[in-house]
Enzyme design. Sequence first.
Site, PDB file in Angstrom:
ATOM      1  CB  ILE A  68      31.016   7.398  16.039  1.00 49.57           C
ATOM      2  CG1 ILE A  68      30.080   6.722  15.049  1.00 49.57           C
ATOM      3  CG2 ILE A  68      31.790   6.364  16.823  1.00 49.57           C
ATOM      4  CD1 ILE A  68      30.762   5.702  14.145  1.00 49.57           C
ATOM      5  CG  ASP A  69      32.242  13.090  16.435  1.00 48.30           C
ATOM      6  OD1 ASP A  69      31.582  13.017  17.494  1.00 48.30           O
ATOM      7  OD2 ASP A  69      33.428  13.441  16.392  1.00 48.30           O
ATOM      8  CE  LYS A  70      25.808  15.631   9.169  1.00 48.82           C
ATOM      9  NZ  LYS A  70      25.554  17.044   8.854  1.00 48.82           N
ATOM     10  NE  ARG A 174      36.252  16.137  14.605  1.00 51.63           N
ATOM     11  CZ  ARG A 174      35.004  16.594  14.488  1.00 51.63           C
ATOM     12  NH1 ARG A 174      33.994  15.896  14.975  1.00 51.63           N
ATOM     13  NH2 ARG A 174      34.776  17.740  13.892  1.00 51.63           N
TER      14      ARG A 174
END
Length: 254
Positions: A68-70, A174
């Site tokens: 998952i994104d930072k 997003r």
Amino acid sequence: LEKLKPAKLKLDIVYEDRDIIIVNKQKGLVVHPGSGNHNNTLANALIHKYKKLSSLNGNSRPGIVHRIDKDTSGLLVIAKNNFTHADLGRQFSEHTIKRKYIALIWGVLRPLEGTIETFITRSKRNRQLMTTDEFKGKKAITKYSIKKVFDKKNVPKISLVEFELKTGRTHQIRVHMIYKGTSLLGDQKYRKKNMKFKKIDKTFEEILNSFKGQVLHATTLGFCHPRNLKKVEYKTKLPIKFKKLVDYLENLEN
């Protein structure tokens, strides 16, 4: 390739057995080494804590099945051995893994629940960003449902949304919000241009600005356990800052 260095970082382990580890990743933590960040990732923390993890994804990604994104917090499954990794990998590619996220977005999506289906590909303008495309790229499917709309004085309209990912593309939620003409609160990369607020509640703005990156949390992760083939599901509460933002919005005057 240089060897991964163990790093002593605090991990929030939700569940663990001889095959899997379910980690509740904190915001700001990168999942595995990449450009410019080699030592303070989840992968470094994992090899500090565990002697043996799956090696299917190479030395720099021990046990890492998905990411998952930072700046997204929440649940990740880590594979302790290659048998488990291969099976989970198959479930991911067959899109049978249940993944739910919760987020705050600007405005309201119409209809209040639905499914967004597009292709997602790299942006020609900026290689670090993804974008929707009518014809090329990878198919991306996001189900969404608006849980609550905050229509408060001195704050733009905001919705609390639950997303269910049917596919797991890079930055999928997003990118799909941009496609729908909005963006997640706090998202610095994918945001509506020229969002200027004439009047905005100061405390709200402070809480939001203290939030680095998008207000997005992976709340639910469900799959078939590779060892006994039972359906399992793990859930996690909203992180403190996320909850603080929601509570503040709830308590504002209309």
